[in-house]
Motif scaffolding. Structure first.
Motif, PDB file in Angstrom:
ATOM      1  N   TYR A 118     -37.137   2.098  18.553  1.00 49.43           N
ATOM      2  CA  TYR A 118     -38.185   3.008  18.740  1.00 49.43           C
ATOM      3  C   TYR A 118     -38.107   4.043  17.532  1.00 49.43           C
ATOM      4  O   TYR A 118     -38.754   4.204  16.826  1.00 49.43           O
ATOM      5  CB  TYR A 118     -38.444   3.766  19.970  1.00 49.43           C
ATOM      6  N   LEU A 119     -36.554   4.643  17.566  1.00 45.91           N
ATOM      7  CA  LEU A 119     -36.344   5.534  16.470  1.00 45.91           C
ATOM      8  C   LEU A 119     -35.504   5.059  15.252  1.00 45.91           C
ATOM      9  O   LEU A 119     -35.870   5.958  14.483  1.00 45.91           O
ATOM     10  CB  LEU A 119     -35.387   6.656  17.241  1.00 45.91           C
ATOM     11  N   ARG A 120     -35.173   4.051  15.360  1.00 45.50           N
ATOM     12  CA  ARG A 120     -34.123   3.872  14.149  1.00 45.50           C
ATOM     13  C   ARG A 120     -34.776   2.890  13.500  1.00 45.50           C
ATOM     14  O   ARG A 120     -34.622   2.693  12.080  1.00 45.50           O
ATOM     15  CB  ARG A 120     -32.859   3.118  14.514  1.00 45.50           C
ATOM     16  N   VAL A 176     -43.200  -3.352  14.871  1.00 48.82           N
ATOM     17  CA  VAL A 176     -44.154  -3.950  16.039  1.00 48.82           C
ATOM     18  C   VAL A 176     -43.331  -5.263  16.216  1.00 48.82           C
ATOM     19  O   VAL A 176     -43.314  -5.745  17.435  1.00 48.82           O
ATOM     20  CB  VAL A 176     -45.526  -4.326  15.378  1.00 48.82           C
ATOM     21  N   ARG A 177     -42.927  -5.886  15.193  1.00 46.51           N
ATOM     22  CA  ARG A 177     -42.077  -7.229  15.333  1.00 46.51           C
ATOM     23  C   ARG A 177     -40.614  -6.853  16.404  1.00 46.51           C
ATOM     24  O   ARG A 177     -40.301  -7.774  17.012  1.00 46.51           O
ATOM     25  CB  ARG A 177     -41.689  -7.762  14.014  1.00 46.51           C
ATOM     26  N   ALA A 178     -40.299  -5.662  16.025  1.00 39.69           N
ATOM     27  CA  ALA A 178     -39.079  -5.370  16.909  1.00 39.69           C
ATOM     28  C   ALA A 178     -39.177  -5.265  18.206  1.00 39.69           C
ATOM     29  O   ALA A 178     -38.360  -5.505  19.094  1.00 39.69           O
ATOM     30  CB  ALA A 178     -38.480  -3.775  16.167  1.00 39.69           C
ATOM     31  N   PHE A 179     -40.514  -4.679  18.804  1.00 41.26           N
ATOM     32  CA  PHE A 179     -40.797  -4.427  19.796  1.00 41.26           C
ATOM     33  C   PHE A 179     -41.230  -5.780  20.664  1.00 41.26           C
ATOM     34  O   PHE A 179     -40.893  -6.003  21.808  1.00 41.26           O
ATOM     35  CB  PHE A 179     -41.982  -3.414  20.131  1.00 41.26           C
ATOM     36  N   TYR A 180     -41.955  -6.696  19.867  1.00 41.65           N
ATOM     37  CA  TYR A 180     -42.031  -7.921  20.361  1.00 41.65           C
ATOM     38  C   TYR A 180     -40.910  -8.861  20.807  1.00 41.65           C
ATOM     39  O   TYR A 180     -41.019  -9.461  21.878  1.00 41.65           O
ATOM     40  CB  TYR A 180     -43.075  -8.738  19.132  1.00 41.65           C
ATOM     41  N   GLY A 181     -40.141  -8.653  19.814  1.00 41.74           N
ATOM     42  CA  GLY A 181     -38.706  -9.386  20.269  1.00 41.74           C
ATOM     43  C   GLY A 181     -38.204  -8.655  21.311  1.00 41.74           C
ATOM     44  O   GLY A 181     -37.337  -9.662  22.177  1.00 41.74           O
ATOM     45  N   TRP A 182     -38.138  -7.369  21.805  1.00 41.87           N
ATOM     46  CA  TRP A 182     -37.427  -6.737  22.611  1.00 41.87           C
ATOM     47  C   TRP A 182     -38.100  -7.238  24.053  1.00 41.87           C
ATOM     48  O   TRP A 182     -37.539  -7.732  24.968  1.00 41.87           O
ATOM     49  CB  TRP A 182     -37.566  -5.328  22.512  1.00 41.87           C
ATOM     50  N   ILE A 201     -37.709 -17.081  17.847  1.00 43.31           N
ATOM     51  CA  ILE A 201     -37.491 -15.820  17.760  1.00 43.31           C
ATOM     52  C   ILE A 201     -37.345 -15.256  16.182  1.00 43.31           C
ATOM     53  O   ILE A 201     -37.863 -14.230  15.780  1.00 43.31           O
ATOM     54  CB  ILE A 201     -36.552 -14.979  18.405  1.00 43.31           C
ATOM     55  N   GLY A 202     -36.431 -15.859  15.449  1.00 40.20           N
ATOM     56  CA  GLY A 202     -36.201 -15.376  13.970  1.00 40.20           C
ATOM     57  C   GLY A 202     -37.291 -15.635  12.938  1.00 40.20           C
ATOM     58  O   GLY A 202     -37.554 -14.699  12.206  1.00 40.20           O
ATOM     59  N   CYS A 203     -37.785 -16.832  12.904  1.00 38.02           N
ATOM     60  CA  CYS A 203     -38.992 -17.240  12.034  1.00 38.02           C
ATOM     61  C   CYS A 203     -40.245 -16.965  12.514  1.00 38.02           C
ATOM     62  O   CYS A 203     -41.010 -16.349  11.721  1.00 38.02           O
ATOM     63  CB  CYS A 203     -38.921 -18.814  11.696  1.00 38.02           C
ATOM     64  N   LEU A 230     -39.676 -12.379  14.373  1.00 33.17           N
ATOM     65  CA  LEU A 230     -39.163 -11.058  13.670  1.00 33.17           C
ATOM     66  C   LEU A 230     -39.246 -11.257  12.297  1.00 33.17           C
ATOM     67  O   LEU A 230     -39.142 -10.067  11.691  1.00 33.17           O
ATOM     68  CB  LEU A 230     -37.449 -11.207  14.078  1.00 33.17           C
ATOM     69  N   ASP A 231     -39.745 -12.371  11.920  1.00 38.58           N
ATOM     70  CA  ASP A 231     -40.179 -12.298  10.272  1.00 38.58           C
ATOM     71  C   ASP A 231     -41.571 -12.528  10.174  1.00 38.58           C
ATOM     72  O   ASP A 231     -42.188 -13.028   9.033  1.00 38.58           O
ATOM     73  CB  ASP A 231     -39.559 -13.585   9.682  1.00 38.58           C
ATOM     74  N   GLN A 232     -42.536 -12.298  10.862  1.00 35.39           N
ATOM     75  CA  GLN A 232     -44.100 -12.647  11.033  1.00 35.39           C
ATOM     76  C   GLN A 232     -44.411 -11.672   9.881  1.00 35.39           C
ATOM     77  O   GLN A 232     -44.687 -10.318  10.271  1.00 35.39           O
ATOM     78  CB  GLN A 232     -44.599 -12.400  12.407  1.00 35.39           C
TER      79      GLN A 232
END
Length: 463
Positions: A449-451, A316-322, A302-304, A307-309
């Motif tokens: 979503y907002l931050r 978008v990465r934030a939502f993929y991780g979620w 998840i990290g490499c 989230l670091d893609q």
């Protein structure tokens, strides 16, 4: 004169736009200093401190009851440990990162020594020693994890935060693997708790002195040439006031509190009420090896790779991780639910000798729950740290966020360890764990979503 005035007005207008502010770039050290002061080298050393101390602690916890037959002693010690941790977790590294880390490490040695004492001299006095050692470790761990979290999130550039978090978590998990391997090896043929505790104690004592070898954060320059902001060392009064300021200036952090609360809550069921309840000592050790190995791969994944893609925007990465973490919660807990239905706390107390061993036919099916739980654990922790890291790059502000994280996390852990100590049914603890993890992800969705933005602007850098 008019030209100078025009230049001043130009600079003043640009300073009002955070995206246009000039960032000073420094030359990185050369020679051997280039490697010593490299952020990856320093975060790896930070991870090694966690390898030696928290790594041995989690290996001990993973044995279920700290390797003792009576798990209530360890549960009570964990409850008081996380209670003191919750109170002191909001204290920033006022003493400086190396002193903070060093003070934080020695509590782990004391805690493991208390288990060695109760193993050699079982009795009421030794049990009290374990509980007192747990309280002291709570204070020490608060110091260690606050410093660790702030440095781990401050050293990388914005594009590297997932990688640095997974490096630190992978090294910590490797400590859990090594510690579990020690426990498995010393208990493979006959139960030898004393040998396990002695090995853990030696490794934690080595970890006490490792912070002395680390570089001062004020001298660190990131790989893009930007200098790590100087870690401020205010008074204790200013330190507590900074908690209020952080909440006022960045109230979105409150939406992460449910994630924080659940982030150590699930260990009680996993280690005491599953691993400790139905497996033999050597099977617990092997289970922990498998679980902590899975944590290494989960954090890297998840990290490499998520989230670091670099080819995907940060939002978008934030939502993929979620989405990945949310789905993993249900995969693991639906699976574990069918095993939890097959035993209760009362039944396990009666048939204490009839535990699952590594040679049993049912062992292979049951160990997969531990493996997938480890994978979920590392994904959960890495994602939580990454979200905090996306909110700021300033070590002082990140230390406050980490303080919130560890305090709220420890409050949850203290409550569930106490519930386990007083004999709350296994199923109740399991279902509360599942519900809290789902709630944590649901509450974090608006914040994501907002931050979470594409870039952390200068206005978000400090308190």
């Amino acid at each position: 004169m008019s030209g100078a005035q025009a230049e001043i007005e130009k600079l003043d207008s640009s300073s009002k736009d955070p995206a246009s502010q000039h960032v000073e770039v420094f030359d990185r050290p050369t020679g051997w200093r280039k490697y010593y002061y490299h952020p990856i080298a320093q975060v790896s050393m930070l991870g090694l401190v966690c390898f030696m101390c928290p790594g041995m602690f989690v290996a001990l916890t993973g044995l279920g009851g700290g390797g003792q037959v009576n798990g209530s002693i360890q549960a009570n010690a964990s409850a008081i440990l996380y209670s003191t941790f919750a109170f002191f977790g909001s204290i920033n590294n006022v003493l400086g990162p190396r002193r903070t880390l060093m003070l934080g490490t020695w509590g782990y040695s004391l805690y493991i020594a208390s288990f060695l004492a109760i193993s050699i001299h079982p009795g009421a006095g030794a049990s009290a020693f374990v509980v007192v050692a747990g309280a002291i470790l709570g204070i020490c761990a608060a110091l260690l994890w606050t410093a660790q979290g702030s440095l781990m999130m401050a050293y990388p550039t914005e594009a590297q935060k997932g990688m640095f978090i997974c490096i630190s978590w992978a090294i910590l998990s490797l400590g859990g693997v090594v510690g579990s391997a020690v426990a498995f090896g010393t208990n493979f043929k006959i139960q030898q708790r004393n040998g396990t505790y002695v090995c853990f104690l030696i490794l934690t004592l080595i970890g006490v002195f490792l912070p002395l070898l680390m570089a001062n954060p004020d001298k660190m320059i990131r790989t893009d040439g930007t200098r790590v902001a100087q870690v401020r060392h205010p008074s204790w009064k200013a330190e507590f006031f900074s908690l209020y300021v952080a909440l006022k200036t960045d109230p979105w952090i409150i939406l992460l509190f449910p994630i924080f609360f659940a982030s150590n809550y699930f260990y009680t069921w996993q280690y005491n009420d599953y691993n400790g309840a139905i497996f033999t000592i050597r099977a617990r050790g092997l289970n922990n090896i498998m679980s902590w190995t899975a944590q290494i791969f989960g954090s890297i994944f998840i990290g490499c790779f998520v989230l670091d893609q670099k080819r995907v925007r940060r939002r978008v990465r934030a939502f993929y991780g979620w989405i990945l973490v949310f789905l993993m919660i249900f995969v693991v807990h639906v699976w574990a639910f069918f095993y939890q239905k097959t035993y209760t706390r009362t039944e396990e107390a009666v048939r204490n000798a009839d535990r699952i061993d590594i040679m049993d036919d049912t062992y292979a099916a049951h160990v997969w729950v531990m493996i997938f739980y480890g994978f979920l654990d590392s994904m959960w922790q890495t994602y939580a740290y990454w979200l905090m890291g996306a909110m700021s790059n300033d070590p002082a502000k990140l230390a406050v966020f980490t303080g919130f994280y560890k305090s709220v996390q420890s409050a949850g852990a203290a409550g569930v360890w106490r519930a386990d100590a007083v004999g709350i049914p296994y199923m109740n603890i399991f279902l509360s764990t599942w519900c809290l993890m789902v709630a944590g992800m649901v509450f974090s969705a608006p914040m994501v979503y907002l931050r979470v933005t594409e870039h952390t602007y200068v206005e978000d850098e400090g308190l």
